[in-house]
Write a protein that holds these residues in place. Structure first.
Motif, PDB file in Angstrom:
ATOM      1  N   ARG A 142      33.530  27.774  42.352  1.00  0.00           N
ATOM      2  CA  ARG A 142      34.756  27.124  42.822  1.00  0.00           C
ATOM      3  C   ARG A 142      35.249  27.767  44.124  1.00  0.00           C
ATOM      4  O   ARG A 142      35.664  27.069  45.053  1.00  0.00           O
ATOM      5  CB  ARG A 142      35.820  27.233  41.735  1.00  0.00           C
ATOM      6  CG  ARG A 142      37.093  26.518  42.009  1.00  0.00           C
ATOM      7  CD  ARG A 142      38.012  26.616  40.814  1.00  0.00           C
ATOM      8  NE  ARG A 142      39.347  26.182  41.160  1.00  0.00           N
ATOM      9  CZ  ARG A 142      40.404  26.342  40.393  1.00  0.00           C
ATOM     10  NH1 ARG A 142      40.282  26.923  39.225  1.00  0.00           N
ATOM     11  NH2 ARG A 142      41.579  25.919  40.769  1.00  0.00           N
ATOM     12  N   ALA A 188      31.631  30.149  37.101  1.00  0.00           N
ATOM     13  CA  ALA A 188      32.393  28.947  37.442  1.00  0.00           C
ATOM     14  C   ALA A 188      33.411  29.238  38.542  1.00  0.00           C
ATOM     15  O   ALA A 188      33.555  28.454  39.492  1.00  0.00           O
ATOM     16  CB  ALA A 188      33.098  28.403  36.202  1.00  0.00           C
ATOM     17  N   LEU A 189      34.095  30.370  38.440  1.00  0.00           N
ATOM     18  CA  LEU A 189      35.088  30.725  39.458  1.00  0.00           C
ATOM     19  C   LEU A 189      34.434  31.048  40.799  1.00  0.00           C
ATOM     20  O   LEU A 189      34.972  30.706  41.864  1.00  0.00           O
ATOM     21  CB  LEU A 189      35.949  31.896  38.981  1.00  0.00           C
ATOM     22  CG  LEU A 189      36.892  31.585  37.819  1.00  0.00           C
ATOM     23  CD1 LEU A 189      37.566  32.860  37.328  1.00  0.00           C
ATOM     24  CD2 LEU A 189      37.938  30.555  38.237  1.00  0.00           C
ATOM     25  N   PRO A 220      30.892  34.625  27.399  1.00  0.00           N
ATOM     26  CA  PRO A 220      31.802  33.615  27.950  1.00  0.00           C
ATOM     27  C   PRO A 220      32.458  34.068  29.249  1.00  0.00           C
ATOM     28  O   PRO A 220      32.718  33.259  30.133  1.00  0.00           O
ATOM     29  CB  PRO A 220      32.849  33.414  26.859  1.00  0.00           C
ATOM     30  CG  PRO A 220      32.236  33.922  25.613  1.00  0.00           C
ATOM     31  CD  PRO A 220      31.210  34.937  26.010  1.00  0.00           C
ATOM     32  N   ARG A 221      32.682  35.366  29.384  1.00  0.00           N
ATOM     33  CA  ARG A 221      33.274  35.874  30.620  1.00  0.00           C
ATOM     34  C   ARG A 221      32.316  35.696  31.797  1.00  0.00           C
ATOM     35  O   ARG A 221      32.743  35.401  32.911  1.00  0.00           O
ATOM     36  CB  ARG A 221      33.663  37.333  30.467  1.00  0.00           C
ATOM     37  CG  ARG A 221      34.858  37.511  29.514  1.00  0.00           C
ATOM     38  CD  ARG A 221      35.175  38.952  29.345  1.00  0.00           C
ATOM     39  NE  ARG A 221      34.057  39.565  28.598  1.00  0.00           N
ATOM     40  CZ  ARG A 221      33.947  40.839  28.326  1.00  0.00           C
ATOM     41  NH1 ARG A 221      34.845  41.682  28.721  1.00  0.00           N
ATOM     42  NH2 ARG A 221      32.929  41.299  27.639  1.00  0.00           N
ATOM     43  N   ASP A 222      31.011  35.868  31.539  1.00  0.00           N
ATOM     44  CA  ASP A 222      30.029  35.664  32.609  1.00  0.00           C
ATOM     45  C   ASP A 222      30.023  34.209  33.056  1.00  0.00           C
ATOM     46  O   ASP A 222      29.931  33.921  34.251  1.00  0.00           O
ATOM     47  CB  ASP A 222      28.632  36.073  32.142  1.00  0.00           C
ATOM     48  CG  ASP A 222      28.491  37.568  31.937  1.00  0.00           C
ATOM     49  OD1 ASP A 222      29.323  38.317  32.498  1.00  0.00           O
ATOM     50  OD2 ASP A 222      27.565  37.987  31.220  1.00  0.00           O
ATOM     51  N   ALA A 223      30.114  33.295  32.104  1.00  0.00           N
ATOM     52  CA  ALA A 223      30.160  31.872  32.448  1.00  0.00           C
ATOM     53  C   ALA A 223      31.411  31.558  33.249  1.00  0.00           C
ATOM     54  O   ALA A 223      31.372  30.785  34.216  1.00  0.00           O
ATOM     55  CB  ALA A 223      30.106  31.023  31.182  1.00  0.00           C
ATOM     56  N   GLN A 224      32.528  32.168  32.879  1.00  0.00           N
ATOM     57  CA  GLN A 224      33.775  31.939  33.603  1.00  0.00           C
ATOM     58  C   GLN A 224      33.682  32.515  35.018  1.00  0.00           C
ATOM     59  O   GLN A 224      34.132  31.890  35.984  1.00  0.00           O
ATOM     60  CB  GLN A 224      34.945  32.576  32.850  1.00  0.00           C
ATOM     61  CG  GLN A 224      36.296  32.291  33.475  1.00  0.00           C
ATOM     62  CD  GLN A 224      37.433  32.925  32.693  1.00  0.00           C
ATOM     63  OE1 GLN A 224      37.217  33.813  31.867  1.00  0.00           O
ATOM     64  NE2 GLN A 224      38.645  32.466  32.950  1.00  0.00           N
TER      65      GLN A 224
END
Length: 136
Positions: free
Chosen positions: A96, A92-93, A85-89
């Motif tokens: 962005r 995403a960041l 999940p940290r990789d996905a975050q």
């Protein structure tokens, strides 16, 4: 011959299934060992490994696809490696941030254009305020 001597439906079904070959199942340790051995072998020796083990290249292709992926994670049953999940975050960041940087570059270009237009208009208004020169 009596009725007890005749084969029953269950006996026929069991006999028919016993004739079919059994599906082979391979442990993950076996798959990893064979893949490592196959990759380390030279071109001519690879076929020997497959014949010795009774395998096809399609086995190895499938095993590679489902073997350990990035970060040492095993693939899920569907063949995809689950992401942290940290990789996905982080992804995403990062997306962005790059979008914000592109918007900032457009805003700076627009401000530069507005500044140049303002300077041009100011120059034009100053030249309109001065009396015209006489040519006499």
């Amino acid at each position: 011959m009596t009725m007890a001597d005749l084969p029953t439906v269950d006996d026929v079904a069991v006999a028919a299934r016993a004739d079919r070959p059994k599906r082979r199942r391979f442990t993950q340790e076996y798959k990893d060992r064979i893949l490592a051995e196959y990759e380390a072998a030279e071109r001519g020796e690879r076929g020997e490994i497959l014949r010795r083990e009774g395998l096809y290249t399609s086995h190895l292709v499938e095993w590679r696809r489902t073997s350990a992926g990035p970060g040492g994670q095993r693939a899920a049953a569907g063949g995809r490696v689950r992401k942290d999940p940290r990789d996905a975050q982080i992804e995403a960041l990062t997306a962005r941030a790059s979008k914000a940087e592109a918007e900032l570059a457009r805003t700076r270009a627009a401000l530069d254009l507005v500044g140049k237009a303002h300077a041009l208009l100011e120059t034009l208004s100053e030249s309109a305020d001065t009396p015209p020169r006489s040519t006499r």
